[in-house]
Design an enzyme around this catalytic site. Sequence first.
Site, short mmCIF file in Angstrom:
data_model
loop_
_atom_site.label_atom_id
_atom_site.label_comp_id
_atom_site.label_asym_id
_atom_site.label_seq_id
_atom_site.Cartn_x
_atom_site.Cartn_y
_atom_site.Cartn_z
N ARG A 28 -5.17 26.22 46.73
CA ARG A 28 -5.61 26.85 47.98
C ARG A 28 -6.70 27.89 47.72
O ARG A 28 -7.16 28.52 48.68
CB ARG A 28 -4.43 27.55 48.63
CG ARG A 28 -3.86 26.84 49.86
CD ARG A 28 -2.69 27.69 50.30
NE ARG A 28 -2.24 27.46 51.64
CZ ARG A 28 -1.31 26.55 51.97
NH1 ARG A 28 -0.80 25.76 51.09
NH2 ARG A 28 -0.91 26.46 53.23
N ARG B 114 9.68 27.49 61.56
CA ARG B 114 9.30 28.36 60.45
C ARG B 114 8.90 29.74 60.97
O ARG B 114 8.25 29.85 62.00
CB ARG B 114 8.15 27.73 59.67
CG ARG B 114 8.63 26.68 58.69
CD ARG B 114 7.52 25.89 58.05
NE ARG B 114 6.35 26.67 57.68
CZ ARG B 114 5.26 26.12 57.13
NH1 ARG B 114 5.21 24.81 56.88
NH2 ARG B 114 4.22 26.86 56.82
N ARG C 120 -3.07 32.72 59.11
CA ARG C 120 -3.12 31.65 58.11
C ARG C 120 -4.44 30.87 58.21
O ARG C 120 -5.01 30.43 57.21
CB ARG C 120 -1.93 30.70 58.29
CG ARG C 120 -0.64 31.33 57.76
CD ARG C 120 0.61 30.68 58.34
NE ARG C 120 0.71 29.28 58.05
CZ ARG C 120 1.39 28.41 58.80
NH1 ARG C 120 2.02 28.82 59.89
NH2 ARG C 120 1.44 27.15 58.48
N1 ADP Z 1 -1.23 27.19 46.84
C1 ADP Z 1 -0.77 28.29 47.47
N2 ADP Z 1 -1.27 29.52 47.17
C2 ADP Z 1 -0.84 30.62 47.77
N3 ADP Z 1 0.10 30.63 48.73
C3 ADP Z 1 0.64 29.45 49.08
C4 ADP Z 1 0.25 28.21 48.46
N4 ADP Z 1 0.96 27.21 49.00
C5 ADP Z 1 1.77 27.76 49.93
N5 ADP Z 1 1.58 29.11 49.98
C6 ADP Z 1 2.29 30.06 50.87
O1 ADP Z 1 3.23 29.35 51.66
C7 ADP Z 1 2.86 29.36 53.05
C8 ADP Z 1 3.20 28.03 53.69
O2 ADP Z 1 2.47 27.01 53.05
P1 ADP Z 1 2.52 25.52 53.58
O3 ADP Z 1 3.93 25.07 53.77
O4 ADP Z 1 1.66 24.69 52.65
O5 ADP Z 1 1.85 25.66 54.99
P2 ADP Z 1 1.13 24.56 55.88
O6 ADP Z 1 1.81 23.24 55.53
O7 ADP Z 1 1.39 24.94 57.27
O8 ADP Z 1 -0.30 24.58 55.49
C9 ADP Z 1 1.38 29.73 53.05
O9 ADP Z 1 0.96 30.34 54.26
C10 ADP Z 1 1.33 30.71 51.86
O10 ADP Z 1 1.87 31.97 52.22
#
Ligand code: ADP
Length: 223
Positions: free
Chosen positions: A93, A160, A171
Site C-alpha cells: 500500500r 467494520r 482511508r
Molecule cells: N499494506 C498495508 N499497510 C498499512 N496498513 C494496512 C495495510 N493493509 C491493511 N492495512 C490497515 O488495515 C485497514 C483495512 O485494510 P483492508 O481490509 O485492506 O481495507 P479495504 O479492503 O477496505 O481496502 C487499512 O485501512 C489499514 O489501516
Amino acid sequence: MVLQRVFRAVIMGPPGSGKGTMSARISKTFGLKHISSGDILRANIKDQTELGLLMKSSIDRGQLVPDDVMSRLMLSDLRALDHSSWLIDGFPRTVSQAEALDDAFTVDTVINLNVPFQTIKQRLSSRWTHLSSGRVYNVDFNPPKVPGLDDVTGETLVQREDDTPETVTRRLKAYQNQTEPVLEFYRSKGVLEIFSGTETNKIWPHVEAFLRRKVSPVEQTAA
Ligand SMILES: Nc1ncnc2c1ncn2[C@@H]1O[C@H](COP(=O)(O)OP(=O)(O)O)[C@@H](O)[C@H]1O
Ligand SMILES: Nc1nc2c(ncn2[C@@H]2O[C@H](COP(=O)(O)OP(=O)(O)O)[C@@H](O)[C@H]2O)c(=O)[nH]1
C-alpha cells in the site's frame, strides 16, 4: 500431470473497490492462494495478539499501519507459501512496501480495480463482513441468504469499525496520498493492468479473460 510455474499476483484498488470480492472469484477459478493484509490484521485484533492490540487504534481511525510492521508480517506469511501461486490483496500500500516485496519476490501481474470514489462510499456503508473468513456481503449487491449471518458457517456478520463515512473519507485520502504512487511503481515495471468500472460483475469477465491468458483455470490443474 502438467506442472505449472508459480504465479504471483497483486490486486490493488481503493478501499471498497471490490478487491476482496474479486479475489474470492479469482482464487476459486484459478486456485491462487488469497492473502489479504486486512484479514490478517483483523484476525490479530480478534485474537488480541500484541500486534493486533498495538495496531487496532490506527486501523479504526483509517490510518495505515507502519511499513516495517506490515512488510515483516506479509513477507513472513508469503515465505511460508514457498511454492504456491498467490494473490495478495491490500499489500503493498506504499512504495516502501512495494520495494520490500520486490526485494523478496518477482510479481508477475498487478490487477488494479479503478472504481470511482462516489461508488465506493455508497458500498461501504452497507458492507457486512464475516470476520474469521474475510467473506464480504452487501445489503444490495450480494446479501447473505439469512440476513446478518454468514452463508457458510451461520456465524454473525459485523460492520467494520472503519466503515463509518468519516473513516472511509480518511482511508480514501490515505489511498490517494500513499497508495496511488505504488501504481506508478508497477507501471514502470510493465506489470500493471487496469480494469475500470462501477460494477464487479461487469469487470470480472475482463479480469477472468486476462488471467486465462496467464494461468490455467483450476479444473485443469491440481491447484
Ligand atoms: N499494506 C498495508 N499497510 C498499512 N496498513 C494496512 C495495510 N493493509 C491493511 N492495512 C490497515 O488495515 C485497514 C483495512 O485494510 P483492508 O481490509 O485492506 O481495507 P479495504 O479492503 O477496505 O481496502 C487499512 O485501512 C489499514 O489501516
Ligand atoms: N453495489 C455493489 N456492491 C459491490 C460490488 N462489488 C462489491 N460490492 C460490495 O462492496 C463492498 C466492498 O467490496 P470488497 O470486495 O469488500 O472491497 P475491498 O475493500 O476492495 O476489498 C462489499 O460490501 C461488497 O459486497 C458491486 O459491483 N456493486
